[in-house]
Design a protein around this motif. Structure first.
Motif, PDB file in Angstrom:
ATOM      1  N   SER A 192      -4.863  13.260   7.991  1.00  0.00           N
ATOM      2  CA  SER A 192      -5.725  12.202   7.422  1.00  0.00           C
ATOM      3  C   SER A 192      -4.998  11.574   6.234  1.00  0.00           C
ATOM      4  N   TRP A 193      -5.361  10.325   5.945  1.00  0.00           N
ATOM      5  CA  TRP A 193      -4.634   9.559   4.906  1.00  0.00           C
ATOM      6  C   TRP A 193      -5.609   8.915   3.939  1.00  0.00           C
ATOM      7  N   GLN A 194      -5.241   8.883   2.658  1.00  0.00           N
ATOM      8  CA  GLN A 194      -6.029   8.202   1.636  1.00  0.00           C
ATOM      9  C   GLN A 194      -5.115   7.234   0.894  1.00  0.00           C
ATOM     10  N   ALA A 195      -5.745   6.181   0.343  1.00  0.00           N
ATOM     11  CA  ALA A 195      -4.945   5.200  -0.413  1.00  0.00           C
ATOM     12  C   ALA A 195      -4.628   5.754  -1.797  1.00  0.00           C
ATOM     13  N   ALA A 196      -3.372   5.641  -2.209  1.00  0.00           N
ATOM     14  CA  ALA A 196      -2.985   5.962  -3.593  1.00  0.00           C
ATOM     15  C   ALA A 196      -3.165   4.692  -4.422  1.00  0.00           C
ATOM     16  N   ARG A 197      -3.289   4.852  -5.739  1.00  0.00           N
ATOM     17  CA  ARG A 197      -3.456   3.685  -6.624  1.00  0.00           C
ATOM     18  C   ARG A 197      -2.086   3.187  -7.064  1.00  0.00           C
ATOM     19  N   GLU A 234       0.041   5.337   0.960  1.00  0.00           N
ATOM     20  CA  GLU A 234      -0.976   6.256   1.463  1.00  0.00           C
ATOM     21  C   GLU A 234      -0.470   7.680   1.386  1.00  0.00           C
ATOM     22  N   TRP A 286      -5.997  14.157  -6.897  1.00  0.00           N
ATOM     23  CA  TRP A 286      -6.266  15.090  -5.793  1.00  0.00           C
ATOM     24  C   TRP A 286      -7.246  16.173  -6.245  1.00  0.00           C
ATOM     25  N   LYS A 342       0.838  -1.204   0.000  1.00  0.00           N
ATOM     26  CA  LYS A 342       0.000   0.000   0.000  1.00  0.00           C
ATOM     27  C   LYS A 342       0.870   1.251   0.000  1.00  0.00           C
ATOM     28  N   TYR A 397      -2.378   9.460  -7.296  1.00  0.00           N
ATOM     29  CA  TYR A 397      -3.554   9.842  -6.507  1.00  0.00           C
ATOM     30  C   TYR A 397      -4.178  11.081  -7.152  1.00  0.00           C
ATOM     31  N   SER A 440      -1.242  11.850   2.367  1.00  0.00           N
ATOM     32  CA  SER A 440      -1.952  12.849   3.154  1.00  0.00           C
ATOM     33  C   SER A 440      -1.786  14.199   2.470  1.00  0.00           C
ATOM     34  N   THR A 441      -2.874  14.959   2.371  1.00  0.00           N
ATOM     35  CA  THR A 441      -2.761  16.302   1.779  1.00  0.00           C
ATOM     36  C   THR A 441      -2.914  17.373   2.869  1.00  0.00           C
TER      37      THR A 441
END
Ligand code: MTE
Length: 350
Positions: free
Chosen positions: A277-282, A269, A303, A267, A301, A271-272
């Motif tokens: 907070s964190w989101q999954a990147a592809r 991840e 954004w 994975k 990702y 954060s912006t």
């Protein structure tokens, strides 16, 4: 600024004075990360000593000696006749900084080190394998060398490479032959390989006991420890945006690469908001498949930027063995290797 890991400046200038030629070093520019395989012309170069000029492979020979029953001397032609092995592997210098360009991913082809060690017939007491380069360090009166444990040397993927990205190795990547120790920091991927020496105990020679060591600070009752750097840590890096970028608009594709040495990246991840907070990147498929060991994976990702202003982006990766990047450098480390804490980039959206 290049991290000249573990080498005193005094020592480097002695080397330049002795040979009149400087070691060549250059990093990869991450803003040019478009392809999974790094074009050879952009691949980083790390040399401790001036590169030897080997203009032809015709009189070049590789010897295999030490704790073997049958010492060998193999011509380049004979090497090419061995069973061929090909793999993609990311090389990362052990002193590469966070977001640093001492890294690249290439397709390597050659033959397995194991097939030659088997021909030479290891003695039962064999334990380590020392790889000697043709570049000479006159101040230490020795050539460059590194040693790896026998198990890694005998792994089917440990390669003696004659080609990089389908072409003959260029001079600065080790022509005519280099080791590729996949998943390990690349100081062990010895270039201009001349000699493979099988050892019966751990190598205490200069190139193993001085640079590229993991040093842990002494703490309550425990003495300082120092061990060789080996397998690559999990790590992610941005290729866009880079620190200080100015972005225009409300949609931006954040991109980069992540790698995990002998493991697979599982994975990435992003954060912006500076790590709140964190989101999954592809993870982009690699030649139609999933992330694999040894080679990096590219990620992206999409954004959607809510408002203009200043942002801090942070990236972190984890692998299939559950390893994750540490947010900060561990305070117990006193060396400058295996730097794999989170990368942060600041950008301005107008
Ligand atoms: N091999 C020799 N003979 N001499 C060297 O100085 N540098 C090592 C390794 N192999 C080196 C060497 C280091 S520190 C690194 S990071 C990699 O080569 C870099 O490989 P590259 O220059 O092909 O990218």
């Amino acid at each position: 600024m290049l991290a000249l890991a573990g080498l005193p400046r005094r020592w480097l200038s002695a080397q330049v004075a002795a040979t009149g030629e400087k070691p060549y070093n250059r990093g990869f520019d991450f803003s040019l990360l478009y392809d999974w395989l790094t074009p050879t012309a952009l691949f980083f170069v790390r040399e401790h000593l001036p590169a030897p000029s080997i203009s032809s492979s015709s009189d070049w020979k590789l010897s295999i000696d030490g704790a073997v029953k049958q010492p060998l001397e193999i011509s380049f032609e004979d090497l090419l006749a061995q069973e061929s092995v090909e793999l993609a592997a990311t090389l990362e210098c052990a002193g590469n900084s966070v977001g640093g360009g001492m890294i690249g991913n290439a397709q390597w082809s050659g033959t397995s080190l194991r097939s030659l060690l088997e021909k030479a017939q290891l003695l039962p007491e064999a334990q380590f394998v020392r790889l000697w380069g043709a570049d000479r360090d006159s101040s230490q009166d020795t050539n460059y060398f590194r040693s790896i444990p026998l198990a890694k040397a005998m792994h089917a993927d440990t390669l003696l490479a004659t080609k990089m990205n389908g072409e003959v190795l260029p001079r600065h990547h080790g022509f005519p032959l280099r080791a590729v120790i996949p998943g390990w920091y690349s100081m062990d991927s010895v270039k201009w390989l001349r000699r493979v020496e099988v050892l019966t105990s751990e190598d205490t020679g200069w190139w193993m006991s001085n640079p590229y060591r993991r040093q842990i600070r002494a703490s309550a009752g425990e003495p300082e420890t120092s061990t060789p750097v080996t397998a690559v840590q999990v790590k992610a890096a941005f290729s866009q945006p880079l620190d200080g970028a100015v972005l225009i608009g409300r949609e931006f594709t954040v991109r980069g690469a992540a790698w995990a040495g002998e493991q697979r990246v599982r994975k990435v991840e992003l954060s912006t908001d500076g790590g709140k907070s964190w989101q999954a990147a592809r993870l982009l498929p690699v030649e139609g498949g999933d992330a694999r060991p040894y080679a990096w994976v590219l990620w992206e990702y999409e954004w959607s930027i809510p408002d203009p202003g200043k942002y801090e982006l942070v990236v972190r990766a984890g692998d299939d063995k559950g390893r994750v990047q540490p947010p900060e450098r561990s305070g117990e480390r006193i060396d400058m290797h295996e730097l794999n804490y989170y990368q942060k980039v600041r950008c301005l959206v107008s």
